[in-house]
Write a protein that holds these residues in place. Structure first.
Motif, PDB file in Angstrom:
ATOM      1  N   GLY A 193       0.788  -1.220   0.000  1.00 22.99           N
ATOM      2  CA  GLY A 193       0.000   0.000   0.000  1.00 22.99           C
ATOM      3  C   GLY A 193       0.823   1.274   0.000  1.00 22.99           C
ATOM      4  O   GLY A 193       0.263   2.361   0.103  1.00 22.99           O
ATOM      5  N   SER A 194       2.154   1.171  -0.132  1.00 27.51           N
ATOM      6  CA  SER A 194       2.973   2.382  -0.242  1.00 27.51           C
ATOM      7  C   SER A 194       2.633   3.141  -1.519  1.00 27.51           C
ATOM      8  O   SER A 194       2.690   4.364  -1.565  1.00 27.51           O
ATOM      9  CB  SER A 194       4.464   2.038  -0.239  1.00 27.51           C
ATOM     10  OG  SER A 194       4.828   1.513   1.017  1.00 27.51           O
ATOM     11  N   SER A 195       2.268   2.393  -2.573  1.00 24.60           N
ATOM     12  CA  SER A 195       1.800   2.977  -3.825  1.00 24.60           C
ATOM     13  C   SER A 195       0.855   1.968  -4.475  1.00 24.60           C
ATOM     14  O   SER A 195       0.863   0.784  -4.123  1.00 24.60           O
ATOM     15  CB  SER A 195       2.965   3.303  -4.759  1.00 24.60           C
ATOM     16  OG  SER A 195       3.642   2.111  -5.135  1.00 24.60           O
ATOM     17  N   TYR A 196       0.056   2.451  -5.409  1.00 25.74           N
ATOM     18  CA  TYR A 196      -0.917   1.611  -6.115  1.00 25.74           C
ATOM     19  C   TYR A 196      -0.660   1.720  -7.604  1.00 25.74           C
ATOM     20  O   TYR A 196      -0.344   2.805  -8.115  1.00 25.74           O
ATOM     21  CB  TYR A 196      -2.349   2.031  -5.755  1.00 25.74           C
ATOM     22  CG  TYR A 196      -2.660   1.728  -4.321  1.00 25.74           C
ATOM     23  CD1 TYR A 196      -3.192   0.507  -3.943  1.00 25.74           C
ATOM     24  CD2 TYR A 196      -2.359   2.650  -3.321  1.00 25.74           C
ATOM     25  CE1 TYR A 196      -3.431   0.211  -2.610  1.00 25.74           C
ATOM     26  CE2 TYR A 196      -2.596   2.362  -1.981  1.00 25.74           C
ATOM     27  CZ  TYR A 196      -3.130   1.146  -1.641  1.00 25.74           C
ATOM     28  OH  TYR A 196      -3.356   0.848  -0.324  1.00 25.74           O
ATOM     29  N   ASP A 197      -0.768   0.606  -8.306  1.00 29.40           N
ATOM     30  CA  ASP A 197      -0.492   0.579  -9.737  1.00 29.40           C
ATOM     31  C   ASP A 197      -1.635   1.250 -10.491  1.00 29.40           C
ATOM     32  O   ASP A 197      -2.761   0.757 -10.497  1.00 29.40           O
ATOM     33  CB  ASP A 197      -0.310  -0.865 -10.215  1.00 29.40           C
ATOM     34  CG  ASP A 197       0.244  -0.935 -11.630  1.00 29.40           C
ATOM     35  OD1 ASP A 197       0.204   0.087 -12.350  1.00 29.40           O
ATOM     36  OD2 ASP A 197       0.703  -2.018 -12.031  1.00 29.40           O
ATOM     37  N   SER A 198      -1.340   2.372 -11.132  1.00 33.37           N
ATOM     38  CA  SER A 198      -2.322   3.065 -11.961  1.00 33.37           C
ATOM     39  C   SER A 198      -1.902   3.040 -13.426  1.00 33.37           C
ATOM     40  O   SER A 198      -2.354   3.845 -14.220  1.00 33.37           O
ATOM     41  CB  SER A 198      -2.517   4.505 -11.481  1.00 33.37           C
ATOM     42  OG  SER A 198      -1.295   5.218 -11.540  1.00 33.37           O
ATOM     43  N   SER A 199      -1.022   2.095 -13.769  1.00 33.55           N
ATOM     44  CA  SER A 199      -0.637   1.925 -15.168  1.00 33.55           C
ATOM     45  C   SER A 199      -1.666   1.041 -15.862  1.00 33.55           C
ATOM     46  O   SER A 199      -2.588   0.523 -15.238  1.00 33.55           O
ATOM     47  CB  SER A 199       0.758   1.289 -15.256  1.00 33.55           C
ATOM     48  OG  SER A 199       0.711  -0.065 -14.832  1.00 33.55           O
ATOM     49  N   SER A 200      -1.519   0.847 -17.125  1.00 38.22           N
ATOM     50  CA  SER A 200      -2.472   0.054 -17.915  1.00 38.22           C
ATOM     51  C   SER A 200      -2.225  -1.434 -17.726  1.00 38.22           C
ATOM     52  O   SER A 200      -1.931  -2.169 -18.668  1.00 38.22           O
ATOM     53  CB  SER A 200      -2.370   0.438 -19.394  1.00 38.22           C
ATOM     54  OG  SER A 200      -2.704   1.786 -19.557  1.00 38.22           O
ATOM     55  N   SER A 201      -2.374  -1.905 -16.489  1.00 36.85           N
ATOM     56  CA  SER A 201      -2.063  -3.285 -16.122  1.00 36.85           C
ATOM     57  C   SER A 201      -3.292  -4.110 -15.760  1.00 36.85           C
ATOM     58  O   SER A 201      -3.156  -5.190 -15.198  1.00 36.85           O
ATOM     59  CB  SER A 201      -1.089  -3.295 -14.946  1.00 36.85           C
ATOM     60  OG  SER A 201       0.110  -2.649 -15.287  1.00 36.85           O
ATOM     61  N   TYR A 202      -4.484  -3.608 -16.062  1.00 40.17           N
ATOM     62  CA  TYR A 202      -5.708  -4.281 -15.662  1.00 40.17           C
ATOM     63  C   TYR A 202      -6.548  -4.625 -16.889  1.00 40.17           C
ATOM     64  O   TYR A 202      -6.491  -3.936 -17.912  1.00 40.17           O
ATOM     65  CB  TYR A 202      -6.552  -3.384 -14.750  1.00 40.17           C
ATOM     66  CG  TYR A 202      -5.836  -2.911 -13.516  1.00 40.17           C
ATOM     67  CD1 TYR A 202      -5.927  -3.612 -12.319  1.00 40.17           C
ATOM     68  CD2 TYR A 202      -5.060  -1.756 -13.532  1.00 40.17           C
ATOM     69  CE1 TYR A 202      -5.278  -3.172 -11.181  1.00 40.17           C
ATOM     70  CE2 TYR A 202      -4.411  -1.305 -12.396  1.00 40.17           C
ATOM     71  CZ  TYR A 202      -4.525  -2.024 -11.225  1.00 40.17           C
ATOM     72  OH  TYR A 202      -3.879  -1.581 -10.095  1.00 40.17           O
ATOM     73  N   ALA A 203      -7.337  -5.670 -16.743  1.00 40.83           N
ATOM     74  CA  ALA A 203      -8.340  -6.025 -17.748  1.00 40.83           C
ATOM     75  C   ALA A 203      -9.581  -6.481 -17.003  1.00 40.83           C
ATOM     76  O   ALA A 203      -9.484  -7.085 -15.931  1.00 40.83           O
ATOM     77  CB  ALA A 203      -7.834  -7.144 -18.653  1.00 40.83           C
ATOM     78  N   TRP A 204     -10.744  -6.173 -17.552  1.00 44.81           N
ATOM     79  CA  TRP A 204     -11.979  -6.645 -16.936  1.00 44.81           C
ATOM     80  C   TRP A 204     -13.071  -6.730 -17.991  1.00 44.81           C
ATOM     81  O   TRP A 204     -13.042  -6.061 -19.013  1.00 44.81           O
ATOM     82  CB  TRP A 204     -12.390  -5.779 -15.749  1.00 44.81           C
ATOM     83  CG  TRP A 204     -12.619  -4.336 -16.054  1.00 44.81           C
ATOM     84  CD1 TRP A 204     -11.684  -3.334 -16.059  1.00 44.81           C
ATOM     85  CD2 TRP A 204     -13.849  -3.726 -16.408  1.00 44.81           C
ATOM     86  NE1 TRP A 204     -12.259  -2.147 -16.390  1.00 44.81           N
ATOM     87  CE2 TRP A 204     -13.597  -2.353 -16.608  1.00 44.81           C
ATOM     88  CE3 TRP A 204     -15.150  -4.197 -16.585  1.00 44.81           C
ATOM     89  CZ2 TRP A 204     -14.586  -1.454 -16.973  1.00 44.81           C
ATOM     90  CZ3 TRP A 204     -16.135  -3.297 -16.941  1.00 44.81           C
ATOM     91  CH2 TRP A 204     -15.850  -1.949 -17.131  1.00 44.81           C
ATOM     92  N   ALA A 205     -14.007  -7.607 -17.724  1.00 41.91           N
ATOM     93  CA  ALA A 205     -15.171  -7.787 -18.593  1.00 41.91           C
ATOM     94  C   ALA A 205     -16.391  -7.957 -17.710  1.00 41.91           C
ATOM     95  O   ALA A 205     -16.302  -8.485 -16.601  1.00 41.91           O
ATOM     96  CB  ALA A 205     -14.989  -9.017 -19.476  1.00 41.91           C
ATOM     97  N   ALA A 206     -17.537  -7.498 -18.217  1.00 42.12           N
ATOM     98  CA  ALA A 206     -18.754  -7.549 -17.413  1.00 42.12           C
ATOM     99  C   ALA A 206     -19.972  -7.705 -18.302  1.00 42.12           C
ATOM    100  O   ALA A 206     -19.939  -7.393 -19.492  1.00 42.12           O
ATOM    101  CB  ALA A 206     -18.886  -6.287 -16.572  1.00 42.12           C
ATOM    102  N   PHE A 207     -21.024  -8.164 -17.696  1.00 45.19           N
ATOM    103  CA  PHE A 207     -22.340  -8.210 -18.325  1.00 45.19           C
ATOM    104  C   PHE A 207     -23.262  -7.386 -17.456  1.00 45.19           C
ATOM    105  O   PHE A 207     -23.428  -7.673 -16.284  1.00 45.19           O
ATOM    106  CB  PHE A 207     -22.833  -9.658 -18.429  1.00 45.19           C
ATOM    107  CG  PHE A 207     -24.180  -9.767 -19.064  1.00 45.19           C
ATOM    108  CD1 PHE A 207     -24.315  -9.716 -20.440  1.00 45.19           C
ATOM    109  CD2 PHE A 207     -25.319  -9.902 -18.288  1.00 45.19           C
ATOM    110  CE1 PHE A 207     -25.560  -9.803 -21.034  1.00 45.19           C
ATOM    111  CE2 PHE A 207     -26.566  -9.989 -18.874  1.00 45.19           C
ATOM    112  CZ  PHE A 207     -26.692  -9.939 -20.246  1.00 45.19           C
ATOM    113  N   ARG A 208     -23.820  -6.313 -18.021  1.00 47.64           N
ATOM    114  CA  ARG A 208     -24.716  -5.398 -17.306  1.00 47.64           C
ATOM    115  C   ARG A 208     -26.147  -5.632 -17.750  1.00 47.64           C
ATOM    116  O   ARG A 208     -26.417  -5.820 -18.922  1.00 47.64           O
ATOM    117  CB  ARG A 208     -24.389  -3.936 -17.637  1.00 47.64           C
ATOM    118  CG  ARG A 208     -23.118  -3.432 -17.122  1.00 47.64           C
ATOM    119  CD  ARG A 208     -22.821  -2.024 -17.668  1.00 47.64           C
ATOM    120  NE  ARG A 208     -23.932  -1.105 -17.673  1.00 47.64           N
ATOM    121  CZ  ARG A 208     -24.209  -0.229 -16.725  1.00 47.64           C
ATOM    122  NH1 ARG A 208     -23.449  -0.167 -15.666  1.00 47.64           N
ATOM    123  NH2 ARG A 208     -25.234   0.589 -16.819  1.00 47.64           N
TER     124      ARG A 208
END
Length: 175
Positions: A55-70
């Motif tokens: 928790g000293s820093s949080y990754d805000s680079s383009s390192s995430y992927a997600w998919a959803a059904f709304r």
């Protein structure tokens, strides 16, 4: 297995809710519960980002992927993003700041975050009121932190403004 409460935070005009002690070697699966998480103003997106340094820093680079059904009374659609800076907890929707509408509610599981040999995976079901005529929006969500490293903390935040109120709890699932 049984649920063991590990960490809990209640928003009070908070910039973010940081969970820095919940993830330990005692568990390999975690349950996050969102109870009436409401942004301070407007209708921002609700986001999750991870940390690999406690928790000293949080990754805000383009390192995430997600998919959803709304789905809502107005219809249904797929949502998601690859190579983005967060996991979208509202599934490409927005969450109204009207306290009487209940904000974001639901649950999200984290699988094997300390592995260090696979992506950290997330899966959950979320309900929101997006501030339009769609009072009840539901989504099924799957996401990943696409870096092969141990994840040991995470934070919840709004894309703009603060988190006015609501509670987020993290449980460890026993074997």
């Amino acid at each position: 297995g049984a649920l063991v409460l590990l960490e809990e935070h209640t928003a009070s005009n908070s910039a973010s809710l940081n969970f820095t002690t919940a993830i330990t070697s005692a568990y390999d699966e975690y349950l996050i519960e969102f109870i009436d998480l409401i942004p301070s103003a407007g209708t921002p997106n609700m986001e999750l980002q991870v940390s690999t340094n406690g928790g000293s820093s949080y990754d805000s680079s383009s390192s995430y992927a997600w998919a959803a059904f709304r789905a809502s009374a107005a219809g249904y659609a797929a949502a998601g993003s690859n190579n983005t800076t967060y996991i979208g907890l509202d599934c490409s929707g927005t969450v109204t700041s009207s306290a009487s509408h209940g904000g974001l509610c639901g649950s999200l599981r984290i699988f094997n975050p300390l592995s260090g040999s696979t992506y950290t995976r997330f899966k959950g079901e979320i309900g929101i009121d997006d501030g339009t005529a769609n009072i009840c929006v539901t989504c099924m969500l799957s996401g990943a932190y696409m870096v092969v490293t141990a994840v040991n903390a995470f934070r919840i935040l709004a894309s703009s403004g603060n988190l006015a109120s609501g509670t987020v709890r993290v449980y460890g699932l026993t074997h």
